[in-house]
Motif scaffolding. Structure first.
Motif, short mmCIF file in Angstrom:
data_model
loop_
_atom_site.label_atom_id
_atom_site.label_comp_id
_atom_site.label_asym_id
_atom_site.label_seq_id
_atom_site.Cartn_x
_atom_site.Cartn_y
_atom_site.Cartn_z
N GLU A 69 52.76 55.77 67.67
CA GLU A 69 52.53 56.68 68.79
C GLU A 69 53.64 56.53 69.84
O GLU A 69 54.26 57.51 70.27
CB GLU A 69 51.16 56.41 69.41
N TYR A 95 53.78 63.90 66.77
CA TYR A 95 52.84 63.22 67.68
C TYR A 95 51.52 63.97 67.76
O TYR A 95 50.44 63.38 67.68
CB TYR A 95 53.47 63.09 69.06
N GLN A 103 43.06 63.85 75.63
CA GLN A 103 43.65 63.09 76.73
C GLN A 103 45.15 63.32 76.88
O GLN A 103 45.69 63.20 77.98
CB GLN A 103 43.38 61.59 76.51
N ASN A 104 45.83 63.64 75.79
CA ASN A 104 47.30 63.71 75.87
C ASN A 104 47.90 65.05 75.45
O ASN A 104 49.09 65.27 75.61
CB ASN A 104 47.93 62.60 75.02
N TYR A 107 49.97 67.02 78.01
CA TYR A 107 51.28 66.41 78.29
C TYR A 107 52.28 66.70 77.19
O TYR A 107 53.43 67.07 77.44
CB TYR A 107 51.11 64.90 78.47
#
Length: 218
Positions: A69, A95, A103-104, A107
């Motif tokens: 990650e 990714y 959560q990501n 972004y």
């Protein structure tokens, strides 16, 4: 005799060089942390090609290791820094496929849009990709209306639309110069309906070696 000694010296040198190269390149069966350290070393040496190769080996040997990650994000940022945006997007897609979650994901999708934004170094190129990215920004704002990246995304959105306006202006001027009245009227109408029509816009400057060709086109 002297020729034989020289030949032997050259052959030995080539053999030792090949062994050294093989030792450096043919890495395998390393732990995840050892691969990670090797990739960081590659990046410190500005050898992104080696880092890419070593990531491929790391991912093959350690399919679900948590270190992947962090490695993916580091490689994406490294390629963005070197203006290698397609490879950066490859790692960001990797990714998302491997580690994307609620959560990501905002972004990572922000980074993908930013990588495309940074790739537009010349204002009158990549019109199709520019329009595609504008659509992605609109979808981003719809899907993630209350994240910390909205202001940054909105700034990119405005700059993309300014670039489109500049491009449409250049195309309209070209059609007018060529006497293509019907095509000129289409672009003239687009410009008159634009929110930027009364904006006092500074024309983007091109390097002299591009200006010769680009201004000859538009």
């Amino acid at each position: 005799m002297k020729k034989i000694l020289i030949s032997c010296t050259i052959i030995c040198g080539l053999f030792l060089g090949a062994c050294s190269s093989k030792k450096a390149e043919d890495l395998y069966n390393l732990s995840a942390i050892e691969w990670y350290q090797q990739i960081i070393k590659d990046l410190q040496e500005k050898n992104l090609e080696a880092a890419d190769q070593h990531y491929t080996s790391m991912a093959a040997e350690h399919v679900a290791d948590p270190l992947l990650e962090q490695t993916l994000l580091i490689l994406a940022q490294a390629h963005i820094s070197e203006e290698q945006y397609e490879l950066a997007n490859f790692y960001l897609d990797e990714y998302l496929n491997k580690f994307g979650d609620s959560q990501n994901i905002a972004y990572i999708r922000y980074l993908k849009i930013k990588a495309k934004f940074d790739s537009f170094a010349v204002p009158n190129r990549n019109q199709a990709l520019m329009l595609q990215t504008i659509q992605e920004i609109q979808e981003y704002n719809q899907n993630y209306p209350n994240v910390q990246y909205n202001d940054l995304i909105d700034t990119m959105f405005t700059k993309f639309n300014l670039a489109i306006f500049y491009l449409d202006t250049s195309i309209a001027e070209l059609y007018k110069k060529l006497g293509r009245k019907e095509s000129y009227e289409i672009y003239k109408e687009k410009l008159e309906n634009s929110d930027f029509k009364n904006l006092d816009m500074i024309k983007p400057e091109l390097p002299w070696y591009r200006k010769i060709f680009e201004e000859g086109i538009l």
